[in-house]
Design a protein around this motif. Structure first.
Motif, mmCIF file in Angstrom:
data_model
loop_
_atom_site.group_PDB
_atom_site.id
_atom_site.type_symbol
_atom_site.label_atom_id
_atom_site.label_comp_id
_atom_site.label_asym_id
_atom_site.label_seq_id
_atom_site.Cartn_x
_atom_site.Cartn_y
_atom_site.Cartn_z
ATOM 1 N N GLY A 113 47.186 54.934 119.058
ATOM 2 C CA GLY A 113 47.812 56.101 119.654
ATOM 3 C C GLY A 113 49.288 55.911 119.920
ATOM 4 N N SER A 114 49.669 54.703 120.323
ATOM 5 C CA SER A 114 51.092 54.423 120.551
ATOM 6 C C SER A 114 51.886 54.549 119.256
ATOM 7 C CB SER A 114 51.253 53.016 121.135
ATOM 8 O OG SER A 114 50.553 52.886 122.351
ATOM 9 N N TYR A 115 51.275 54.109 118.153
ATOM 10 C CA TYR A 115 51.948 54.204 116.859
ATOM 11 C C TYR A 115 51.859 55.599 116.264
ATOM 12 C CZ TYR A 115 53.238 49.334 116.332
ATOM 13 O OH TYR A 115 53.844 48.111 116.483
ATOM 14 N N ILE A 116 51.100 56.493 116.884
ATOM 15 C CA ILE A 116 51.120 57.904 116.516
ATOM 16 C C ILE A 116 52.160 58.643 117.343
ATOM 17 C CG2 ILE A 116 49.801 60.063 116.570
ATOM 18 C CD1 ILE A 116 47.301 58.398 115.953
ATOM 19 N N LEU A 117 52.158 58.393 118.654
ATOM 20 C CA LEU A 117 53.066 59.096 119.557
ATOM 21 C C LEU A 117 54.527 58.766 119.264
ATOM 22 C CD1 LEU A 117 53.603 60.858 122.039
ATOM 23 C CD2 LEU A 117 53.243 58.826 123.463
ATOM 24 N N ALA A 118 54.834 57.486 119.024
ATOM 25 C CA ALA A 118 56.233 57.093 118.826
ATOM 26 C C ALA A 118 56.871 57.773 117.604
ATOM 27 C CB ALA A 118 56.334 55.571 118.720
ATOM 28 N N PRO A 119 56.266 57.700 116.408
ATOM 29 C CA PRO A 119 56.900 58.389 115.272
ATOM 30 C C PRO A 119 56.844 59.909 115.395
ATOM 31 C CG PRO A 119 54.809 57.410 114.618
ATOM 32 C CD PRO A 119 55.116 56.889 115.982
ATOM 33 N N PHE A 120 55.778 60.432 115.989
ATOM 34 C CA PHE A 120 55.723 61.886 116.143
ATOM 35 C C PHE A 120 56.876 62.370 117.014
ATOM 36 C CE2 PHE A 120 54.634 65.698 118.479
ATOM 37 C CZ PHE A 120 54.208 66.558 117.479
ATOM 38 N N SER A 121 57.108 61.696 118.131
ATOM 39 C CA SER A 121 58.187 62.109 119.031
ATOM 40 C C SER A 121 59.534 62.068 118.325
ATOM 41 C CB SER A 121 58.205 61.203 120.263
ATOM 42 O OG SER A 121 56.990 61.260 120.967
ATOM 43 N N SER A 122 59.770 61.002 117.573
ATOM 44 C CA SER A 122 61.048 60.883 116.862
ATOM 45 C C SER A 122 61.210 61.970 115.807
ATOM 46 C CB SER A 122 61.146 59.500 116.209
ATOM 47 O OG SER A 122 61.036 58.476 117.176
ATOM 48 N N LEU A 123 60.168 62.197 115.021
ATOM 49 C CA LEU A 123 60.246 63.192 113.944
ATOM 50 C C LEU A 123 60.340 64.608 114.490
ATOM 51 C CD1 LEU A 123 57.569 61.626 111.574
ATOM 52 C CD2 LEU A 123 60.031 61.757 111.147
ATOM 53 N N ALA A 124 59.539 64.920 115.523
ATOM 54 C CA ALA A 124 59.588 66.260 116.099
ATOM 55 C C ALA A 124 60.941 66.525 116.745
ATOM 56 C CB ALA A 124 58.467 66.429 117.128
ATOM 57 N N GLY A 125 61.500 65.511 117.421
ATOM 58 C CA GLY A 125 62.813 65.672 118.021
ATOM 59 C C GLY A 125 63.898 65.874 116.983
ATOM 60 N N ALA A 126 63.830 65.107 115.898
ATOM 61 C CA ALA A 126 64.828 65.253 114.840
ATOM 62 C C ALA A 126 64.732 66.613 114.167
ATOM 63 C CB ALA A 126 64.647 64.136 113.813
ATOM 64 N N ALA A 127 63.516 67.090 113.932
ATOM 65 C CA ALA A 127 63.326 68.387 113.290
ATOM 66 C C ALA A 127 63.861 69.507 114.177
ATOM 67 C CB ALA A 127 61.843 68.606 112.989
ATOM 68 N N ALA A 128 63.589 69.419 115.491
ATOM 69 C CA ALA A 128 64.072 70.451 116.405
ATOM 70 C C ALA A 128 65.597 70.430 116.493
ATOM 71 C CB ALA A 128 63.455 70.246 117.786
ATOM 72 N N ALA A 129 66.186 69.233 116.562
ATOM 73 C CA ALA A 129 67.646 69.133 116.653
ATOM 74 C C ALA A 129 68.316 69.695 115.405
ATOM 75 C CB ALA A 129 68.044 67.675 116.865
ATOM 76 N N SER A 130 67.766 69.381 114.256
ATOM 77 C CA SER A 130 68.336 69.897 113.017
ATOM 78 C C SER A 130 68.188 71.415 112.933
ATOM 79 C CB SER A 130 67.642 69.237 111.817
ATOM 80 O OG SER A 130 68.085 69.797 110.602
ATOM 81 N N HIS A 131 67.046 71.917 113.390
ATOM 82 C CA HIS A 131 66.812 73.368 113.339
ATOM 83 C C HIS A 131 67.782 74.113 114.253
ATOM 84 C CE1 HIS A 131 64.534 77.111 113.016
ATOM 85 N NE2 HIS A 131 64.614 77.205 114.335
ATOM 86 N N VAL A 132 68.035 73.577 115.428
ATOM 87 C CA VAL A 132 68.905 74.267 116.399
ATOM 88 C C VAL A 132 70.371 74.168 115.987
ATOM 89 C CG1 VAL A 132 69.738 74.214 118.778
ATOM 90 C CG2 VAL A 132 67.293 74.004 118.304
#
Length: 317
Positions: free
Chosen positions: A106-125
């Motif tokens: 779960g830690s190895y799921i949460l860590a990349p998900f958080s990074s990817l979701a944050g990057a996608a949102a930042a790029s979108h905005v």
């Protein structure tokens, strides 16, 4: 003793083990952990919705779900770190990958998900690096379903009877609940004209959650009792009522746009109540020794009967 003979000693009632419960209650904090379960489900489902919105040309829905996925990942990480007590404990879990440990996975799921979701949102905005942003969004969508369901494996991997014995159904219950919550959140925040996919996702998730939860409780038998009494029972009934209300309001939303937003809020609230119900049911099953002892005796009796059948079959042959 022949089979016709009956024991004159009544079955014992299991209340304690030398004045103590057989199992310790979960030490996870509340409301941190139930909220983490709920937020993680919303974030994972929102990442899937965001990618679908991008592919189908729904900018309003994509905007809302990109931000929801990133915000949910951030809040979920904070809740998890708070439950662990010290931030370095979360970092220590990333030092070693253990496929046999749901917490490590779960830690190895949460860590990349958080990074990817944050990057996608930042790029979108900001509009910066749109191709990399879309690639990050697709990656977050891949990690979305595991994020929404790995906590079910984490619960089932414990000795808590209600969680452990529900290992077959619990991931599907959490997955359906996550879909209902993510779709419901998008129904509240996204433009009504673009929220059709969110409504369909929420409806499918709600039906799956209700159906699989019913099958789970039927299979659990006596172990389903904690879902029917006390705080867990009240939360379970509240969750069902809110989820059914969401389905009913969704049916009205074609003619009444306001009903879609109310339905979304009902879906999300029902999912939150379910997570608290599962958590409280686990705590209740740990308090009462009968939920540990009786299933163990039933399994022992079943093994003895199976051994006797095999022995009688060998003798007769």
């Amino acid at each position: 003793m022949s089979r016709r003979e009956q024991s004159m000693v009544p079955e014992p009632e299991f209340r304690s083990y030398y004045g103590r419960p057989i199992l310790k209650e979960p030490t996870w904090k509340t409301p941190d952990v139930p909220i983490y379960l709920w937020i993680g489900g919303i974030a994972g489902g929102s990442a899937l919705l965001a990618e679908g919105a991008a592919l189908s040309g729904r900018p309003g829905l994509e905007h809302v779900t990109r931000l929801t996925a990133a915000t949910g990942a951030a809040i979920g990480t904070v809740a998890l770190v708070h439950d662990l007590g010290r931030p370095e404990r979360f970092l220590n879990m990333l030092r070693v990958f253990k496929p046999t440990s749901p917490l490590s996975v779960g830690s190895y799921i949460l860590a990349p998900f958080s990074s990817l979701a944050g990057a996608a949102a930042a790029s979108h905005v900001t509009g910066v690096a749109p191709r990399l942003g879309r690639l990050a969004g697709a990656g977050a969508a891949v990690f979305g379903p595991p994020l929404a369901t790995y906590t079910a494996a984490l619960f089932a991997n414990t000795a808590i009877p209600v969680w452990h014995e529900a290992h077959r159904e619990l991931p599907f219950v959490f997955g359906g609940s996550a879909a209902a919550a993510a779709g419901g959140t998008a129904m509240v925040l996204a433009p009504v004209a673009e929220s059709g996919p969110a409504a369909r996702m929420a409806g499918i998730g709600a039906v799956a959650e209700l159906g699989v939860s019913h099958l789970m409780e039927q299979r659990l038998g006596m172990l389903a009792e904690p879902y029917e009494k006390g705080l867990a029972g009240r939360l379970t009934r509240l969750s069902r009522a809110l989820t059914v209300a969401g389905l009913g309001l969704s049916a009205l939303s074609r003619r009444r746009p306001w009903a879609r937003r109310v339905a979304g809020a009902s879906y999300a609230a029902g999912s939150l109540a379910l997570r608290f119900a599962v958590f409280e049911a686990g705590r209740e099953s740990a308090r009462d020794p009968k939920y540990v002892v009786v299933p163990q005796r039933e399994r022992m009796r079943a093994r003895e009967e199976e051994a006797q059948r095999q022995e009688s079959g060998t003798v007769s042959s």
